[in-house]
Design an enzyme around this catalytic site. Structure first.
Site, PDB file in Angstrom:
ATOM      1  N   LYS A 142      60.373  60.272  23.787  1.00  0.00           N
ATOM      2  CA  LYS A 142      60.300  59.513  25.044  1.00  0.00           C
ATOM      3  C   LYS A 142      61.178  58.253  24.998  1.00  0.00           C
ATOM      4  O   LYS A 142      61.944  57.992  25.910  1.00  0.00           O
ATOM      5  CB  LYS A 142      58.838  59.092  25.342  1.00  0.00           C
ATOM      6  CG  LYS A 142      57.843  60.245  25.373  1.00  0.00           C
ATOM      7  CD  LYS A 142      56.450  59.779  25.768  1.00  0.00           C
ATOM      8  CE  LYS A 142      55.775  58.872  24.761  1.00  0.00           C
ATOM      9  NZ  LYS A 142      55.430  59.521  23.474  1.00  0.00           N
TER      10      LYS A 142
ATOM     11  N   ARG B 114      48.356  56.977  30.007  1.00  0.00           N
ATOM     12  CA  ARG B 114      47.871  57.844  28.933  1.00  0.00           C
ATOM     13  C   ARG B 114      46.498  58.414  29.258  1.00  0.00           C
ATOM     14  O   ARG B 114      45.960  59.194  28.479  1.00  0.00           O
ATOM     15  CB  ARG B 114      47.789  57.057  27.635  1.00  0.00           C
ATOM     16  CG  ARG B 114      49.049  57.164  26.753  1.00  0.00           C
ATOM     17  CD  ARG B 114      48.882  56.212  25.586  1.00  0.00           C
ATOM     18  NE  ARG B 114      49.580  56.594  24.392  1.00  0.00           N
ATOM     19  CZ  ARG B 114      50.712  56.044  23.979  1.00  0.00           C
ATOM     20  NH1 ARG B 114      51.307  55.151  24.720  1.00  0.00           N
ATOM     21  NH2 ARG B 114      51.243  56.396  22.816  1.00  0.00           N
TER      22      ARG B 114
ATOM     23  N   ARG C 111      60.507  57.755  10.574  1.00  0.00           N
ATOM     24  CA  ARG C 111      61.068  56.800  11.533  1.00  0.00           C
ATOM     25  C   ARG C 111      61.110  55.383  10.964  1.00  0.00           C
ATOM     26  O   ARG C 111      60.129  54.900  10.408  1.00  0.00           O
ATOM     27  CB  ARG C 111      60.146  56.857  12.752  1.00  0.00           C
ATOM     28  CG  ARG C 111      60.481  56.052  13.914  1.00  0.00           C
ATOM     29  CD  ARG C 111      59.853  56.652  15.140  1.00  0.00           C
ATOM     30  NE  ARG C 111      58.486  56.199  15.369  1.00  0.00           N
ATOM     31  CZ  ARG C 111      57.835  56.412  16.509  1.00  0.00           C
ATOM     32  NH1 ARG C 111      58.405  57.095  17.476  1.00  0.00           N
ATOM     33  NH2 ARG C 111      56.623  55.982  16.660  1.00  0.00           N
TER      34      ARG C 111
ATOM     35  N   ARG D  98      56.779  51.366  11.455  1.00  0.00           N
ATOM     36  CA  ARG D  98      55.611  50.950  12.236  1.00  0.00           C
ATOM     37  C   ARG D  98      54.351  51.205  11.413  1.00  0.00           C
ATOM     38  O   ARG D  98      54.260  52.229  10.728  1.00  0.00           O
ATOM     39  CB  ARG D  98      55.543  51.782  13.521  1.00  0.00           C
ATOM     40  CG  ARG D  98      56.280  51.141  14.664  1.00  0.00           C
ATOM     41  CD  ARG D  98      56.358  52.033  15.862  1.00  0.00           C
ATOM     42  NE  ARG D  98      55.073  52.566  16.292  1.00  0.00           N
ATOM     43  CZ  ARG D  98      54.912  53.302  17.391  1.00  0.00           C
ATOM     44  NH1 ARG D  98      55.955  53.575  18.144  1.00  0.00           N
ATOM     45  NH2 ARG D  98      53.732  53.761  17.729  1.00  0.00           N
TER      46      ARG D  98
ATOM     47  N   ARG E 137      46.433  59.923  16.524  1.00  0.00           N
ATOM     48  CA  ARG E 137      47.211  59.739  17.765  1.00  0.00           C
ATOM     49  C   ARG E 137      47.478  61.085  18.448  1.00  0.00           C
ATOM     50  O   ARG E 137      47.473  61.175  19.677  1.00  0.00           O
ATOM     51  CB  ARG E 137      48.532  59.010  17.450  1.00  0.00           C
ATOM     52  CG  ARG E 137      48.316  57.523  17.145  1.00  0.00           C
ATOM     53  CD  ARG E 137      49.456  56.929  16.333  1.00  0.00           C
ATOM     54  NE  ARG E 137      50.722  56.875  17.020  1.00  0.00           N
ATOM     55  CZ  ARG E 137      51.899  56.766  16.407  1.00  0.00           C
ATOM     56  NH1 ARG E 137      51.959  56.682  15.081  1.00  0.00           N
ATOM     57  NH2 ARG E 137      53.000  56.713  17.105  1.00  0.00           N
TER      58      ARG E 137
END
Ligand code: AMP
Length: 224
Positions: free
Chosen positions: A17, A95, A134, A167, A178
């Site tokens: 996204k 969400r 990431r 993160r 998640r």
């Protein structure tokens, strides 16, 4: 000629996204609004007497969702900023169904509406691989991946040489949570947008440029 458009990106963590929002921004006047980034900015305030930053940090570290009333209030403040006057590309909001309804109501009050909702799909194995590798630069915001898109020098940002970070919620345990939250609370809003004729589902397993082209074609056809 560039034009404004109001878009929502939906998809599991790692679906792409944020990456696509940044690419789409180049063709439109609309600006990306990533609620995760907004929350990380607010929650990084360690000195305030306000209990909100610590509460946000805890919920995000657990991979849970910020309660709807808090989230809707924060989004309302953010979306009213001058920066989004020519449109927004929402990444991470809504969400839940109450968030989707609240968004529609807040836009309607200003004679605005959502033009398109893009759902990016990807296999769970790919989502895990993308998220767990990431890394990002907290100085200039550049994103990398340790194996899929490595920086030229390991651990350092190509653009500004700053040490790259991960993160806190990009670990396997929190990611599982998640993903569960995504399936349980966010996926159920797809029919809401489908019924309104706004939803386009795009295969997010292909090359980044190919996905961006599909999204651009979808948006261009809406604007015809
Ligand atoms: P993201 O950067 O989009 O992966 O979001 C990181 C975290 O921020 C999520 O795991 C949630 O804890 C929180 N968050 C972001 N957007 C929302 C939202 N719309 N509603 C509730 N929580 C959110």
């Amino acid at each position: 000629m560039r034009a404004s458009i109001n878009i929502i990106f939906l998809g599991a963590p790692g679906a792409g996204k944020g990456t696509q929002a940044q690419l789409i921004e180049k063709n439109w006047d609309s600006k990306p609004l990533a609620t995760g980034e907004m929350l990380r900015r607010i929650s990084s305030n360690m000195t305030s007497d306000d209990p909100l930053p610590a509460k946000l940090r805890q919920i995000m570290a657990e991979g849970q969702l910020i309660p709807d009333d808090t989230m809707i209030e924060l989004l309302q403040q953010e979306i009213g900023r001058e920066k989004y006057k020519n449109g927004f590309i929402l990444d991470g909001f809504p969400r839940t169904e109450p968030q989707a309804i609240a968004l529609e109501e807040m836009l309607a009050k200003n004679d605005l509406r959502i033009d398109a909702v893009i759902m990016l799909t990807a296999e769970e194995k790919a989502l895990c691989e993308r998220i767990l590798g990431r890394v990002f630069c907290s100085e200039c915001g550049a994103n990398f991946h340790t194996s899929l898109n490595p920086p030229k020098q390991e651990g350092l940002c190509d653009a500004c040489n700053t040490k790259l970070e991960r993160r806190k919620d990009d670990n396997l345990e929190t990611l599982r949570k998640r993903l569960d939250v995504f399936h349980a609370q966010t996926e159920p809003i797809l029919p809401y947008y489908k019924e309104k004729g706004l939803l386009t589902t795009i295969d997010g397993m292909r090359e980044i440029a190919q996905i961006a082209e599909d999204i651009q074609n979808t948006l261009a056809s809406i604007r015809k």
